[in-house]
Design an enzyme around this catalytic site. Structure first.
Site, PDB file in Angstrom:
ATOM      1  N   TRP A  23       0.835  -1.205   0.000  1.00  0.00           N
ATOM      2  CA  TRP A  23       0.000   0.000   0.000  1.00  0.00           C
ATOM      3  C   TRP A  23       0.862   1.244   0.000  1.00  0.00           C
ATOM      4  O   TRP A  23       0.536   2.222  -0.702  1.00  0.00           O
ATOM      5  CB  TRP A  23      -0.962  -0.036   1.191  1.00  0.00           C
ATOM      6  CG  TRP A  23      -1.630  -1.366   1.279  1.00  0.00           C
ATOM      7  CD1 TRP A  23      -1.448  -2.311   2.232  1.00  0.00           C
ATOM      8  CD2 TRP A  23      -2.531  -1.941   0.319  1.00  0.00           C
ATOM      9  NE1 TRP A  23      -2.187  -3.424   1.942  1.00  0.00           N
ATOM     10  CE2 TRP A  23      -2.863  -3.225   0.777  1.00  0.00           C
ATOM     11  CE3 TRP A  23      -3.086  -1.482  -0.876  1.00  0.00           C
ATOM     12  CZ2 TRP A  23      -3.724  -4.075   0.078  1.00  0.00           C
ATOM     13  CZ3 TRP A  23      -3.942  -2.316  -1.581  1.00  0.00           C
ATOM     14  CH2 TRP A  23      -4.252  -3.594  -1.104  1.00  0.00           C
ATOM     15  N   ASP A  37      -1.671   6.302   6.684  1.00  0.00           N
ATOM     16  CA  ASP A  37      -2.651   5.281   6.315  1.00  0.00           C
ATOM     17  C   ASP A  37      -2.708   4.294   7.477  1.00  0.00           C
ATOM     18  O   ASP A  37      -1.754   3.559   7.724  1.00  0.00           O
ATOM     19  CB  ASP A  37      -2.198   4.591   5.021  1.00  0.00           C
ATOM     20  CG  ASP A  37      -3.131   3.448   4.619  1.00  0.00           C
ATOM     21  OD1 ASP A  37      -4.074   3.127   5.366  1.00  0.00           O
ATOM     22  OD2 ASP A  37      -2.894   2.859   3.542  1.00  0.00           O
ATOM     23  N   LYS A  89     -11.405  -3.381   8.498  1.00  0.00           N
ATOM     24  CA  LYS A  89     -10.563  -4.179   9.399  1.00  0.00           C
ATOM     25  C   LYS A  89     -11.158  -4.030  10.809  1.00  0.00           C
ATOM     26  O   LYS A  89     -12.008  -4.792  11.200  1.00  0.00           O
ATOM     27  CB  LYS A  89      -9.119  -3.693   9.367  1.00  0.00           C
ATOM     28  CG  LYS A  89      -8.597  -3.293   8.010  1.00  0.00           C
ATOM     29  CD  LYS A  89      -8.260  -4.459   7.103  1.00  0.00           C
ATOM     30  CE  LYS A  89      -7.655  -3.940   5.800  1.00  0.00           C
ATOM     31  NZ  LYS A  89      -7.354  -4.983   4.858  1.00  0.00           N
TER      32      LYS A  89
END
Lengths: 355, 355
Positions: free
Chosen positions: A101, A170, A194
């Site tokens: 990511w 992030d 999540k």
């Protein structure tokens, strides 16, 4: 039979949240309507969004300058929205590349300004967190991915940065998993799927004072200021994903907040990592100091053992243990909602596995 | 008591869909997991997305060149994604301004190229659909909003356009309400939260052959080609909103498809418009030929009558009848899932209302 859900995301949610979320699809409170068919501007729904926003503020103890937004498009959309909104042409941003990511975030930022990668663990297949990164004084912001879901690495200490350099993170896979000093950050984003809720909503926490300082023409929907002004109601927000997230935030608070989550998560992670290290046929892949308490990655000594253990786990009620398709091996994701009992069950299987 | 839900969106969904959608939150099939906590790459979830895609193809009888995408960000994000992907610098697009959403689409397109407004009903407060619009030969595409949810107007005939001029349509509030010749279009988009499903997913139907023909640098997530290549699975899609949409598409097909929907919707709309026209204290706001079969807008002769009728309806189990905050009056949204009985109930109240 309920499975032990080790999926990396979309991921396990608290059982009480799921029960309440199912009821709301039938009928929301005493409204005579399903939550799925109610106007986002009706009082019961605006109350849901307000409560979700307040819970985020409370759990993270946010200063007043912060605004809490519920957007869509996933963290993947923040990869370009962050530089589009914060990085003027000719300005420079610093990124730490911890893989996957982070790497994608770097790629998107390059379309908007200069990017300097101040640290990378690519040399060792992203199995550690780069330390002592030197961030040039002129950088507009430093971007980190606090937890790499795919590799199972996690920042346990914040990198130092020059004064005036903003901090962007992030936190998709570790937000609300532990107490953080949120006020050290300037922008935090996280896909919900999540620790927060189901897929379909993206949490963005941003300081209002850092917005509106660049010249670029930004489409209305991509300008954070649009959503700040309208309280995430510029257009129809993803009502149900926000609702389930609100229930999960309530659950976190009811369990004792982020300190309680950290205690729980550390206990689970310690139990699993110790069992993997003790087993002659398995080993963790990430450097000890940088291991994630959310996603524990480990490998077997042979492909045959890997296949056999995976089959053994699946036959014993374990779901989602397979490593990311780009990495292989195993990944046990142990988000907030997972009970210690599920990790103990996996550890028991590990200890019983004698190939 | 279940209310009669006239909300403009998020809006009424079929009762059987809601029942099945609630079950899936408890446990999806025999998976031992809630649908909210399952990986988007697991087989049961990819099967959901595949079925949703196939149902859209079948119901609209799409040619092979079309791709069906499930994105996020609402129609509001398509306002800029359409020109970002289709309109090169210096190129011109034609728009018909039927108010509200069309007006917003025009505003966003101006950031990417030249926009010519070839027709507008602004002169009469958007109470009709402009006819005989002349579209310059060099226009890259013509953009229309097939149904204006706020004003209650609807295109009942497609405008003519020069050869080579693509046709782009925002069908957020009337997609799947009637048969259309979908193959006349090049790009169709729709927020789900009217006829399709809950808020949180945006349907985009696009011809692959029209993509990739301009020079602009597009962020990965905003490039339609990214999602075409990855089958809407480039990043985590909004799983649950897609699932509920799939159930609704199944329901539409089970009811007899788009012809059956049209028959049902026309019957409901005729019943209501006739009752409004016959009542001495109310009148429809839109020109007769251009009235929407989805959203019927009407006003009372005095503010006192308006308030009294709204209160009377609310006291009798009617929800969501108030007109859009920018327009006032009443708006009865009668999407696919609404039964004739609910419209009959509203008509009975109207007929009984003698101020």
């Amino acid at each position: 039979m309920k499975k032990h859900n080790f999926s990396a995301g979309p991921a396990i949610l608290p059982a009480t949240v799921l029960a309440e979320a199912a009821e709301a699809v039938k009928e929301f409170g005493q409204e005579g309507l399903s939550i799925l068919e109610m106007s986002h501007r009706s009082k019961p729904i605006t109350a849901v969004v307000d409560e979700a926003r307040d819970l985020v503020r409370e759990l993270l103890e946010l200063e007043d300058d912060f605004e809490v937004l519920f957007l869509t498009g996933g963290a993947s959309s923040q990869f370009f929205m962050v530089p589009m909104n914060l990085l003027g042409e000719g300005e420079t941003a610093a990124y730490i590349d911890t893989g996957t990511w982070a790497t994608k975030a770097i790629k998107e930022a390059k379309n908007f300004g200069e990017v300097v990668v101040v640290g990378s663990s690519a040399d060792k297949d992203y199995t550690y967190i780069p330390k002592a990164c030197q961030i040039p004084a002129h950088c507009k912001y430093l971007h980190i991915t606090t937890n790499n879901t795919v590799r199972g690495s996690q920042f346990h200490h914040l990198p130092e940065r020059p004064e005036g350099c903003l901090l962007v993170a992030d936190m998709s896979s570790d937000i609300f998993s532990r107490p953080i000093d949120a006020n050290q950050y300037d922008l935090i984003y996280a896909g919900a799927q999540k620790n927060l809720g189901p897929a379909g909503v993206t949490l963005v926490i941003v300081r209002k004072s850092i917005l509106g300082n660049i010249q670029r023409q930004i489409p209305t929907m991509l300008d954070y200021q649009t959503h700040v002004k309208k309280g995430s109601m510029f257009n129809t927000p993803p009502v149900y994903p926000i609702y389930v997230s609100m229930l999960t935030l309530r659950w976190i608070q009811g369990q004792g907040g982020l300190k309680a989550m950290q205690r729980r998560n550390k206990e689970k992670a310690d139990l699993l990592y110790q069992a993997v290290e003790a087993h002659p046929n398995f080993r963790p892949t990430v450097a000890k100091a940088d291991r994630s308490i959310m996603n524990a990655c480990f490998v077997a000594d042979t492909a045959a053992h890997e296949a056999a253990f995976l089959a053994y786990c699946e036959a014993n009620g374990i779901s989602g243990l397979k490593g990311h398709r780009s990495v292989g091996g195993f990944r046990a994701s142990m988000y907030n909602a997972m009970d210690l009992a599920s990790v103990q069950h996996l550890v028991d299987l590990l200890n019983n596995f004698k190939p």
